[in-house]
Design a protein around this motif. Structure first.
Motif, PDB file in Angstrom:
ATOM      1  N   PHE A  77      23.202   6.216  30.157  1.00 35.38           N
ATOM      2  CA  PHE A  77      22.023   5.347  30.156  1.00 35.38           C
ATOM      3  C   PHE A  77      21.724   4.781  28.775  1.00 35.38           C
ATOM      4  O   PHE A  77      21.171   3.691  28.643  1.00 35.38           O
ATOM      5  N   GLN A  78      22.134   5.520  27.722  1.00 31.78           N
ATOM      6  CA  GLN A  78      21.888   5.048  26.366  1.00 31.78           C
ATOM      7  C   GLN A  78      22.903   3.998  25.907  1.00 31.78           C
ATOM      8  O   GLN A  78      22.769   3.436  24.821  1.00 31.78           O
ATOM      9  N   VAL A  79      23.914   3.751  26.728  1.00 34.05           N
ATOM     10  CA  VAL A  79      24.903   2.718  26.414  1.00 34.05           C
ATOM     11  C   VAL A  79      24.705   1.517  27.337  1.00 34.05           C
ATOM     12  O   VAL A  79      24.316   0.437  26.904  1.00 34.05           O
ATOM     13  N   ASN A  80      24.976   1.725  28.615  1.00 31.52           N
ATOM     14  CA  ASN A  80      24.720   0.699  29.630  1.00 31.52           C
ATOM     15  C   ASN A  80      23.769   1.281  30.669  1.00 31.52           C
ATOM     16  O   ASN A  80      24.176   2.098  31.491  1.00 31.52           O
ATOM     17  N   PRO A  81      22.506   0.895  30.629  1.00 25.90           N
ATOM     18  CA  PRO A  81      21.540   1.475  31.570  1.00 25.90           C
ATOM     19  C   PRO A  81      21.786   0.976  32.989  1.00 25.90           C
ATOM     20  O   PRO A  81      22.585   0.063  33.228  1.00 25.90           O
ATOM     21  N   TYR A  82      21.077   1.600  33.947  1.00 27.63           N
ATOM     22  CA  TYR A  82      21.240   1.254  35.352  1.00 27.63           C
ATOM     23  C   TYR A  82      19.887   1.362  36.038  1.00 27.63           C
ATOM     24  O   TYR A  82      18.993   2.125  35.629  1.00 27.63           O
ATOM     25  N   GLU A  83      19.751   0.611  37.117  1.00 29.66           N
ATOM     26  CA  GLU A  83      18.455   0.442  37.777  1.00 29.66           C
ATOM     27  C   GLU A  83      17.919   1.727  38.385  1.00 29.66           C
ATOM     28  O   GLU A  83      16.703   1.959  38.391  1.00 29.66           O
ATOM     29  N   SER A  84      18.784   2.598  38.904  1.00 30.69           N
ATOM     30  CA  SER A  84      18.306   3.801  39.599  1.00 30.69           C
ATOM     31  C   SER A  84      17.526   4.722  38.672  1.00 30.69           C
ATOM     32  O   SER A  84      16.578   5.395  39.106  1.00 30.69           O
ATOM     33  N   TYR A  85      17.886   4.771  37.386  1.00 32.85           N
ATOM     34  CA  TYR A  85      17.143   5.574  36.407  1.00 32.85           C
ATOM     35  C   TYR A  85      15.709   5.046  36.299  1.00 32.85           C
ATOM     36  O   TYR A  85      14.728   5.811  36.349  1.00 32.85           O
ATOM     37  N   VAL A  86      15.587   3.730  36.168  1.00 28.34           N
ATOM     38  CA  VAL A  86      14.270   3.104  36.032  1.00 28.34           C
ATOM     39  C   VAL A  86      13.453   3.296  37.311  1.00 28.34           C
ATOM     40  O   VAL A  86      12.256   3.633  37.271  1.00 28.34           O
ATOM     41  N   ALA A  87      14.104   3.129  38.474  1.00 25.28           N
ATOM     42  CA  ALA A  87      13.400   3.269  39.754  1.00 25.28           C
ATOM     43  C   ALA A  87      12.892   4.693  39.960  1.00 25.28           C
ATOM     44  O   ALA A  87      11.766   4.899  40.444  1.00 25.28           O
ATOM     45  N   LEU A  88      13.710   5.684  39.575  1.00 27.26           N
ATOM     46  CA  LEU A  88      13.275   7.077  39.728  1.00 27.26           C
ATOM     47  C   LEU A  88      12.124   7.378  38.770  1.00 27.26           C
ATOM     48  O   LEU A  88      11.167   8.072  39.138  1.00 27.26           O
ATOM     49  N   ALA A  89      12.192   6.851  37.556  1.00 34.24           N
ATOM     50  CA  ALA A  89      11.083   7.030  36.612  1.00 34.24           C
ATOM     51  C   ALA A  89       9.800   6.428  37.172  1.00 34.24           C
ATOM     52  O   ALA A  89       8.717   7.033  37.095  1.00 34.24           O
ATOM     53  N   GLU A  90       9.908   5.250  37.757  1.00 30.26           N
ATOM     54  CA  GLU A  90       8.722   4.614  38.341  1.00 30.26           C
ATOM     55  C   GLU A  90       8.127   5.469  39.453  1.00 30.26           C
ATOM     56  O   GLU A  90       6.901   5.625  39.543  1.00 30.26           O
ATOM     57  N   LYS A  91       8.991   6.036  40.297  1.00 30.89           N
ATOM     58  CA  LYS A  91       8.532   6.888  41.405  1.00 30.89           C
ATOM     59  C   LYS A  91       7.809   8.128  40.883  1.00 30.89           C
ATOM     60  O   LYS A  91       6.726   8.487  41.357  1.00 30.89           O
ATOM     61  N   LEU A  92       8.405   8.794  39.902  1.00 28.67           N
ATOM     62  CA  LEU A  92       7.809  10.023  39.384  1.00 28.67           C
ATOM     63  C   LEU A  92       6.537   9.730  38.587  1.00 28.67           C
ATOM     64  O   LEU A  92       5.567  10.489  38.660  1.00 28.67           O
ATOM     65  N   ASN A  93       6.538   8.656  37.838  1.00 26.38           N
ATOM     66  CA  ASN A  93       5.339   8.293  37.080  1.00 26.38           C
ATOM     67  C   ASN A  93       4.158   8.068  38.014  1.00 26.38           C
ATOM     68  O   ASN A  93       3.025   8.472  37.728  1.00 26.38           O
TER      69      ASN A  93
END
Length: 424
Positions: A77-93
């Protein structure tokens, strides 16, 4: 290949320090059942230590991971990020307790989440001290061991540990430790050992896991929240074992009505795929500079898509409600066993489907019976039931069935338990 043959190979190849409770090697598993390499079936009341809340190999999770594998398995994620990381963060937040805006980071293991929560707390406050609780478990890294409030087997021979870590008693009514005693111990700590202005955070499990499944009451959690606010300390809730519907809420902290500053999550987060995280108030989470947090495998795309599916399943299948039903079923059966003459059951306790019975001699809380506990775990496995023990005195059997298990499967497992305990 037999279990015995594989165990002999394991003894030659695997370090002694990796403890293994059962000498039965898993070959396949489905929902709340597991089969070993010899074809023997087991009802699983361990769920990989509270990892498989959604059961083994839920096809919805399997399909989500397969689809991700067809695209890529890793980019960092620190090189080429991906949408699922962001989507999971949004869900948990959005799901985390309290009204404050939240942000998240993802890692790989539970103790990694704990380490990073401590890092964030220290950089956000500019203070070094961390207060934890006796009987608590926070992992096996050096900081994790320092925070853990149990010496054997976790700390023996591994020191010295990081400094500025302090322990106070966790309130356990069954053992005569009141909430007031715990709060007075904190006050005493501030008078004798560390100025509260040097304390970055208090960390606790809302229900102690390895410590014996003792739950902190809402009033105690609220008192800690007030204390932290008074002294500018952060409150870290370790939800690694309690999270993701296990207790009847998405997070056990919700029972107390407080908002933690930081929360650690892992275990059941992705239905068996390795991922963990820290979720916290946005301004606190942003205290670390870019590059200060992360890790090569942190927030694996496989774990992220599995985590998104777990969140969906919890909601669709009402697993929070199901956890409450399971807890009532177990509590009823266990109390009936106790009432029918099984005096070794000292106390039955649960918060949702985080269930335990404490085994004692002569119905006396201060006379633990770890030998009986071990025999029950071993004998149950012989009859096809996987159990786990825990507790600082080794005398607690904990029940962590899949929240997707049927009543028929659960009662079958409890029948085995009752048979084993009747024979002992």
């Amino acid at each position: 290949m037999t279990n015995a043959e594989l165990w002999a190979r394991r003894e030659q190849a695997v370090a002694r320090g990796v403890g293994t409770m059962h000498q039965r090697f898993a070959a396949r598993a489905k929902n709340a059942e597991l089969w070993d390499v010899e074809g023997k079936r087991y009802i699983d009341f361990a769920s990989g230590i509270a990892v498989n809340n959604t059961g083994h190999s839920d096809p919805r999770i399997v399909e989500a991971v397969k689809a991700q594998l067809d695209n890529f398995s890793h980019s960092c994620f620190q090189v080429n990020p991906y949408e699922s990381y962001v989507a999971l963060a949004e869900k948990l937040n959005a799901a985390a307790p309290g009204p404050s805006p939240k942000k998240s980071i993802f890692l790989t293991t539970g103790v990694e989440a704990v380490e990073n929560a401590v890092k964030i707390a220290r950089v956000a406050t500019g203070r070094p001290g961390i207060i934890a609780f006796k009987g608590g478990f926070h992992g096996r890294t050096m900081m994790g061991m320092a925070l853990t409030g149990k010496v054997a087997p976790y700390k023996v021979g591994f020191g010295p540990f990081p400094t500025d870590i302090y322990h106070v008693p966790y309130p356990v009514a069954y053992h005569g430790v009141t909430e007031q005693m715990s709060l007075e111990a904190l006050d005493g700590l501030f008078k004798a050992d560390i100025d509260p202005k040097r304390v970055a955070a208090i960390i606790l499990e809302p229900v102690q896991g390895e410590g014996g499944f003792y739950a902190a009451s809402p009033s105690f959690m609220q008192a800690l929240r007030k204390l932290c606010d008074e002294h500018g300390m952060l409150l870290i809730c370790d939800e690694i074992q309690t999270g993701f519907a296990r207790t009847g809420k998405l997070f056990a902290t919700e029972y107390s009505g407080i908002e933690p500053d930081l929360m650690t999550v892992a275990k059941a987060m992705a239905g068996g795929f390795p991922i963990s995280g820290v979720v916290g108030k946005a301004d606190i989470m942003d205290a670390a500079a870019p590059g200060g947090l992360g890790g090569t495998y942190g927030g694996s795309p496989l774990g992220c898509v599995a985590g998104l599916k777990v969140m969906e399943i919890i909601e669709q299948d009402n697993l929070c409600g199901r956890a409450v039903e399971i807890g009532e079923l177990f509590k009823s059966r266990l109390l009936r066993m106790k009432g029918n003459g099984m005096s070794s059951i000292g106390e039955v306790r649960n918060l949702g489907a985080m269930i335990a019975m404490e085994l004692v001699m002569d119905e006396e809380a201060d006379r633990p019976d770890p030998e009986l506990t071990g025999r029950i775990v071993r004998d149950a496995a012989e009859k096809g039931l996987t159990l786990l023990s825990c507790g600082i005195r080794g005398n607690v059997i904990r029940f962590l069935p899949a929240l997707t298990a049927s009543d028929d499967i659960l009662n079958e497992g409890l029948d085995i338990l009752e048979e084993v305990m009747s024979a002992d």
